[in-house]
Enzyme design. Structure first.
Site, short mmCIF file in Angstrom:
data_model
loop_
_atom_site.label_atom_id
_atom_site.label_comp_id
_atom_site.label_asym_id
_atom_site.label_seq_id
_atom_site.Cartn_x
_atom_site.Cartn_y
_atom_site.Cartn_z
CE LYS A 121 47.73 34.24 25.22
NZ LYS A 121 47.61 32.78 25.19
CB SER A 172 38.47 41.55 31.10
OG SER A 172 38.98 40.73 32.12
N GLY A 174 27.48 42.04 32.59
CA GLY A 174 27.74 42.99 33.66
C GLY A 174 28.45 42.39 34.85
CG HIS A 194 26.86 31.83 27.63
ND1 HIS A 194 25.66 31.98 26.99
CD2 HIS A 194 26.94 32.85 28.52
CE1 HIS A 194 25.05 33.05 27.46
NE2 HIS A 194 25.81 33.60 28.39
NE ARG A 210 25.87 32.37 32.30
CZ ARG A 210 26.82 33.26 32.24
NH1 ARG A 210 28.07 32.88 32.34
NH2 ARG A 210 26.55 34.53 32.08
NE ARG A 237 30.77 32.63 35.21
CZ ARG A 237 30.67 33.59 34.29
NH1 ARG A 237 31.19 34.79 34.52
NH2 ARG A 237 30.11 33.38 33.13
C1 LIG Z 1 32.10 36.72 25.73
C2 LIG Z 1 32.25 36.75 27.21
C3 LIG Z 1 31.30 37.40 27.99
C4 LIG Z 1 31.43 37.43 29.38
N1 LIG Z 1 30.51 38.14 30.12
C5 LIG Z 1 30.70 38.26 31.46
C6 LIG Z 1 29.86 39.08 32.24
O1 LIG Z 1 28.94 39.70 31.73
N2 LIG Z 1 30.10 39.17 33.59
C7 LIG Z 1 31.12 38.50 34.19
O2 LIG Z 1 31.29 38.62 35.42
N3 LIG Z 1 31.94 37.72 33.47
C8 LIG Z 1 31.77 37.60 32.13
N4 LIG Z 1 32.63 36.83 31.39
C9 LIG Z 1 33.76 36.19 32.08
C10 LIG Z 1 34.79 37.25 32.41
O3 LIG Z 1 34.94 38.12 31.32
C11 LIG Z 1 36.14 36.63 32.71
O4 LIG Z 1 36.04 35.59 33.59
C12 LIG Z 1 37.06 37.66 33.35
O5 LIG Z 1 37.05 38.83 32.59
C13 LIG Z 1 38.44 37.11 33.48
O6 LIG Z 1 39.32 38.17 33.75
P1 LIG Z 1 40.84 37.87 33.97
O7 LIG Z 1 41.46 39.17 34.24
O8 LIG Z 1 41.00 36.78 34.95
O9 LIG Z 1 41.33 37.24 32.56
P2 LIG Z 1 41.24 37.81 31.09
O10 LIG Z 1 40.37 38.99 31.01
O11 LIG Z 1 40.93 36.68 30.19
O12 LIG Z 1 42.74 38.29 30.80
C14 LIG Z 1 43.77 37.36 30.62
C15 LIG Z 1 44.99 38.11 30.14
O13 LIG Z 1 46.14 37.29 30.21
C16 LIG Z 1 46.87 37.41 29.00
N5 LIG Z 1 47.68 36.20 28.86
C17 LIG Z 1 47.25 34.92 28.85
N6 LIG Z 1 48.28 34.09 28.74
C18 LIG Z 1 49.41 34.86 28.68
C19 LIG Z 1 50.78 34.58 28.54
N7 LIG Z 1 51.26 33.33 28.41
N8 LIG Z 1 51.65 35.61 28.53
C20 LIG Z 1 51.23 36.89 28.61
N9 LIG Z 1 49.92 37.21 28.72
C21 LIG Z 1 49.02 36.20 28.76
C22 LIG Z 1 45.80 37.58 27.96
O14 LIG Z 1 46.32 38.06 26.74
C23 LIG Z 1 44.90 38.57 28.69
O15 LIG Z 1 45.45 39.87 28.62
C24 LIG Z 1 32.51 36.78 30.01
C25 LIG Z 1 33.46 36.11 29.23
C26 LIG Z 1 33.34 36.10 27.84
C27 LIG Z 1 34.38 35.39 27.03
#
Ligand SMILES: Cc1cc2nc3c(=O)[nH]c(=O)nc-3n(C[C@H](O)[C@H](O)[C@H](O)COP(=O)(O)OP(=O)(O)OC[C@H]3O[C@@H](n4cnc5c(N)ncnc54)[C@H](O)[C@@H]3O)c2cc1C
Length: 530
Positions: free
Chosen positions: A34, A42, A48, A241, A289, A385
């Site tokens: 979106k 991510s 890490g 966090h 955490r 987690r």
């Molecule tokens: C600041 C921060 C630091 C973190 N550090 C770590 C870490 O060090 N190690 C670790 O393991 N985890 C970490 N996490 C958690 C981890 O990043 C996430 O849990 C993980 O990346 C989730 O990946 P995902 O692919 O499930 O979702 P996301 O990476 O959140 O991707 C979701 C995607 O879906 C899209 N989307 C959502 N709704 C719609 C829609 N209606 N239509 C079209 N597209 C849509 C979004 O735009 C995005 O592209 C961290 C998170 C944050 C916020």
């Protein structure tokens, strides 16, 4: 506009991109997002990804650390599978070209984070998510079988409901035929038909006023499954966090990775600047955490001040600058030199442990629909987690779902009877203030009443207020031409409802769910389901 594809992926985070690359070996993949492709949780991941690579480490220790953090609610079979498969998936990332930090002798430089008994966190400085996502995006963008379209917002799942049939939550045969998706530029809703649909749409941190999540984390996939009458579980387990930078003037709240505490940074109380964590847990700053966030919450309540301090000034300055360049620069810009002085921090909503219930292949309760990554509830995290296990889960389930979908996709036909989106009786409106006002209200209700420490009274108050906002927003939605912000508001309201509902079902304090009314742990752990 109507589009057909073998595999439809919603989301460009690590989960969605992993799935896309694997599924593309067997068919056409359409990945939609979106926002911009890189706007995801991510991309912002810092610390890490956890994996057993060190000589002194073992799968069993990683399993036990994960189970301990999960407070009795993890599915042990899932934990073992993710931990044991993890290193293979991480090696695949390296083969794609992801660079993890190494020591001068070439061995991986493994960090340690809260709840981990060993050094097992692979990282790329303090921007690991970006390092992984950028490489995966590059691979996806050059793959001939994958089309990536941004600014396309998945609005709702297509099911038998759209064929005029009655669908309810007890129906075991709900089937997903694809999604309706809004193209903002054209102001048009596309009908996307797919043999298999994959939700990789991330978490819902934006349901709270302070969150580390970017603005895309509005729980869209979870809300779509709720509306389509699929099963959702354990939504009460929201990880806060412990250390987001206090005073940041923008959302998301800037995260101070716990790798800094792993390195030796100490938490100090706001008044006397004394260490307080040893009073709460023998693992002190490296406790899981939930324990650290609750301890900070308690210190804030005791002091009446808005933040505690995080001090890394006693650590070698050159190593801090080398290993945490993003944090160092960010804090410096805010007036704090982390190599010389403590910085103000507070807890912020960070990660959703529950979500769309899935099996070992990432299959949801809805046929032909998978959910992977943060939007899913696999059983890995249980009630809390373990740090750096979520990127790992996204990789392992991205792979597993692709393996399964590739085998079955060709046996499904497109469902051409699905009608196009009907925008009849809706109009543009000049009442957009309702959306921003209701969003702020949802976020403050959730932060005030459904935060780190809960009670029946607070949950009841929250439920009544969210219900009111829900009814108002639904009536607005019925008569208004859809927009991303209106859809996101509806989705956040749905997530707020789910979090409150699951929190009310849980009559105990477990993991991330702490309630004043039921402070004890019940003898048998049970999932909460909607
Ligand atoms: C600041 C921060 C630091 C973190 N550090 C770590 C870490 O060090 N190690 C670790 O393991 N985890 C970490 N996490 C958690 C981890 O990043 C996430 O849990 C993980 O990346 C989730 O990946 P995902 O692919 O499930 O979702 P996301 O990476 O959140 O991707 C979701 C995607 O879906 C899209 N989307 C959502 N709704 C719609 C829609 N209606 N239509 C079209 N597209 C849509 C979004 O735009 C995005 O592209 C961290 C998170 C944050 C916020």
């Amino acid at each position: 506009m109507r589009i057909e594809t073998d595999f439809l992926v919603v989301g460009t985070g690590v989960a969605g991109l992993t799935f896309a690359l694997k599924a593309a070996e067997s068919g056409r993949v359409l990945v939609i997002t979106k926002s911009k492709p890189e706007e995801s949780n991510s991309w912002y991941a810092q610390g890490g990804i956890a994996g057993v690579f060190a000589a002194g480490d073992s799968f069993e220790e990683h399993v036990q650390d994960t189970l301990r953090a999960g407070a009795g609610l993890c599915n042990e079979r899932v934990v073992r599978r993710v931990v044991m498969e993890g290193p293979e998936r991480i090696r695949e990332l390296m083969a794609y070209g992801v660079h993890f930090d190494r020591q001068p002798n070439g061995e991986l430089m493994l960090g340690r984070e809260g709840g981990h008994s060993q050094h097992r966190i692979l990282h790329s400085k303090d921007a690991t998510g970006r390092a992984i996502s950028s490489v995966l995006l590059e691979q996806v963008q050059k793959h001939p079988n994958i089309t990536l379209t941004d600014q396309l917002f998945a609005v709702d799942l297509l099911t038998q409901h759209h064929l005029g049939l009655y669908v309810n939550r007890g129906n075991p045969d709900i089937t997903c035929y694809g999604v309706y998706a809004l193209n903002y530029a054209e102001r048009q809703v596309y009908t996307i038909l797919a043999r298999c649909t994959v939700l990789a749409s991330g978490g819902c941190g934006c349901v709270y006023a302070t969150t580390t999540n970017p603005s895309v984390a509005t729980g869209d996939g979870i809300a779509m499954v709720l509306r389509a009458k699929g099963r959702i579980a354990n939504m009460e387990f929201i990880q806060f966090h412990p250390t987001a930078f206090y005073g940041s003037d923008k959302q998301p709240a800037f995260l101070i990775t716990e790798a800094l505490r792993g390195k030796g940074a100490l938490l100090l109380d706001p008044l006397k600047l004394d260490r307080f964590m040893p009073r709460y847990d023998s693992r002190a700053e490296l406790a899981p955490r939930d324990i650290v966030a609750r301890a900070i919450d308690q210190e804030l309540k005791l002091s009446g001040l808005p933040h505690v301090w995080l001090d890394s000034s006693h650590l070698p300055a050159d190593e801090i600058k080398e290993e945490f360049p993003t944090i160092y620069e960010y804090c410096l810009a805010k007036g704090y030199d982390i190599t010389k002085e403590p910085i103000p921090v507070l807890p912020a909503a960070h990660y959703l442990c529950g979500g769309i219930e899935v099996d070992e292949w990432g299959r949801t309760s809805i046929n032909r629909l998978y959910a992977i990554g943060e939007c899913s509830s696999t059983g890995l995290h249980g009630a809390n987690r373990l740090a750096s296990n979520s990127l790992l889960e996204a990789l392992v389930y991205g792979h597993a779902a692709a393996e399964h979908a590739r085998k079955v996709a060709s046996s499904f036909d497109f469902e051409y009877r699905v009608p196009d989106w009907n925008a009849r009786d809706t109009d543009n409106t000049d009442e957009w203030v309702l959306i921003s006002h209701n969003l702020r209200e949802v976020q403050s209700v959730m932060s005030d009443y459904v935060g780190i420490v809960r009670s029946d009274l607070r949950l009841d108050r929250a439920a009544r207020r969210i219900d009111l906002i829900y009814r108002e927003t639904e009536s607005f939605y019925q008569r208004t031409r859809i927009s991303p912000s209106l859809c996101e508001l509806r989705n956040l309201i749905a997530c707020a409802y789910l979090i409150i509902k699951c929190a009310k079902i849980r009559k105990e304090s477990r993991g991330l769910h702490t309630t004043l009314d039921y402070p004890d742990l019940l003898p048998v752990a049970y999932p909460t389901r909607v």
